[in-house]
Design a protein around this motif. Structure first.
Motif, PDB file in Angstrom:
ATOM      1  N   ASP A  66       0.805  -1.233   0.000  1.00 39.38           N
ATOM      2  CA  ASP A  66       0.000   0.000   0.000  1.00 39.38           C
ATOM      3  C   ASP A  66       0.834   1.277   0.000  1.00 39.38           C
ATOM      4  N   VAL A  67       2.149   1.143  -0.162  1.00 40.83           N
ATOM      5  CA  VAL A  67       3.003   2.333  -0.139  1.00 40.83           C
ATOM      6  C   VAL A  67       3.292   2.769  -1.573  1.00 40.83           C
ATOM      7  N   VAL A  68       2.960   4.020  -1.867  1.00 45.10           N
ATOM      8  CA  VAL A  68       3.137   4.556  -3.218  1.00 45.10           C
ATOM      9  C   VAL A  68       3.742   5.952  -3.132  1.00 45.10           C
ATOM     10  N   ALA A  69       4.246   6.414  -4.255  1.00 41.75           N
ATOM     11  CA  ALA A  69       4.799   7.773  -4.302  1.00 41.75           C
ATOM     12  C   ALA A  69       4.493   8.376  -5.664  1.00 41.75           C
ATOM     13  N   PHE A  70       4.217   9.673  -5.649  1.00 41.86           N
ATOM     14  CA  PHE A  70       3.870  10.386  -6.879  1.00 41.86           C
ATOM     15  C   PHE A  70       4.565  11.742  -6.928  1.00 41.86           C
ATOM     16  N   SER A  71       4.736  12.233  -8.137  1.00 37.18           N
ATOM     17  CA  SER A  71       5.093  13.634  -8.319  1.00 37.18           C
ATOM     18  C   SER A  71       3.896  14.460  -7.883  1.00 37.18           C
ATOM     19  N   VAL A  72       4.150  15.640  -7.316  1.00 35.05           N
ATOM     20  CA  VAL A  72       3.017  16.523  -6.988  1.00 35.05           C
ATOM     21  C   VAL A  72       2.980  17.726  -7.928  1.00 35.05           C
ATOM     22  N   MET A  73       3.734  17.663  -9.015  1.00 35.51           N
ATOM     23  CA  MET A  73       3.660  18.722 -10.025  1.00 35.51           C
ATOM     24  C   MET A  73       2.605  18.310 -11.046  1.00 35.51           C
ATOM     25  N   CYS A  74       1.570  19.117 -11.157  1.00 33.72           N
ATOM     26  CA  CYS A  74       0.470  18.773 -12.054  1.00 33.72           C
ATOM     27  C   CYS A  74       0.975  18.650 -13.500  1.00 33.72           C
ATOM     28  N   PRO A  75       0.607  17.565 -14.172  1.00 29.67           N
ATOM     29  CA  PRO A  75       1.062  17.380 -15.555  1.00 29.67           C
ATOM     30  C   PRO A  75       0.503  18.429 -16.522  1.00 29.67           C
ATOM     31  N   HIS A  76      -0.533  19.175 -16.096  1.00 31.36           N
ATOM     32  CA  HIS A  76      -1.099  20.184 -16.996  1.00 31.36           C
ATOM     33  C   HIS A  76      -0.166  21.381 -17.118  1.00 31.36           C
ATOM     34  N   LYS A  77       0.026  22.130 -16.042  1.00 26.82           N
ATOM     35  CA  LYS A  77       0.912  23.289 -16.109  1.00 26.82           C
ATOM     36  C   LYS A  77       1.823  23.409 -14.892  1.00 26.82           C
ATOM     37  N   GLY A  78       1.990  22.343 -14.177  1.00 21.99           N
ATOM     38  CA  GLY A  78       3.023  22.307 -13.155  1.00 21.99           C
ATOM     39  C   GLY A  78       2.666  22.884 -11.800  1.00 21.99           C
ATOM     40  N   TRP A  79       1.421  23.225 -11.574  1.00 19.88           N
ATOM     41  CA  TRP A  79       1.062  23.710 -10.232  1.00 19.88           C
ATOM     42  C   TRP A  79       1.311  22.595  -9.217  1.00 19.88           C
ATOM     43  N   LEU A  80       1.651  23.024  -7.990  1.00 19.23           N
ATOM     44  CA  LEU A  80       1.878  22.035  -6.937  1.00 19.23           C
ATOM     45  C   LEU A  80       0.539  21.592  -6.356  1.00 19.23           C
TER      46      LEU A  80
END
Ligand code: FES
Length: 175
Positions: A95-109
């Motif tokens: 159940d442990v996952v990790a993601f980028s938090v930069m939106c793929p649309h325009k990079g907002w956090l």
């Protein structure tokens, strides 16, 4: 008839060119100094992703996001223990996952919503499902969220070792 001749002339020219090229290569080989042949520099087809320690399993609390960066300091992300086995999940509970938090649309956090376990963008309100591999569930983005590939060692240390999508603003995840 005319076309046939042209084709024939073309074929002869091609063969003559091939013979000339072959002769040129042979002459160059004979004229060589005996030094080791130069090899063209080949570029790697795949980048080498760094293996970066993010945290230890003992540091995680269910549904409490932990800030991370990967594959470098300029790429913020989040490490999550979701409480149920999920796609790409590691650890004893899967159940442990990790993601980028930069939106793929325009990079907002983006920020994590504990209620539905999504990452939410304040820019144009795209939402990504952390229980479904970062799948976009709403909004402007045209790409799912990059999920970091994780490994857990025997001591419980969690390492990020790759990403399944291109991180926002990059031509290559590893700069
Ligand atoms: Fe996230 Fe536009 S920057 S939806």
């Amino acid at each position: 008839m005319k076309c046939g001749k042209l084709v024939d002339v073309g074929r002869r020219s091609f063969l003559r060119g091939g013979l000339m090229t072959g002769a040129g290569v042979a002459a160059a080989a004979v004229a060589g100094t005996g030094a080791a042949p130069a090899h063209a520099q080949t570029s790697l087809a795949r980048v080498q992703n760094p293996s970066t320690r993010l945290a230890n399993l003992a540091d995680l609390v269910v549904n409490e996001p932990l800030d991370i960066t990967y594959p470098d300091e300029d790429s913020p992300g989040v490490l999550l223990k979701l409480g149920t086995p999920v796609q790409g999940g590691v650890g004893p509970d899967g159940d442990v996952v990790a993601f980028s938090v930069m939106c793929p649309h325009k990079g907002w956090l983006m920020s994590y919503n504990t209620a539905d376990k999504t990452l939410n963008c304040p820019g144009h309100f795209s939402r990504f499902d952390c229980e479904a591999g970062g799948q976009q569930v709403w909004g402007h983005a045209t790409q799912n969220l990059p999920q970091f590939q994780l490994r857990v060692d025997e001591t419980g240390d969690i390492f990020a070792e790759g990403a399944d999508e291109l991180i926002y603003g990059r031509l290559s995840n590893v700069l």
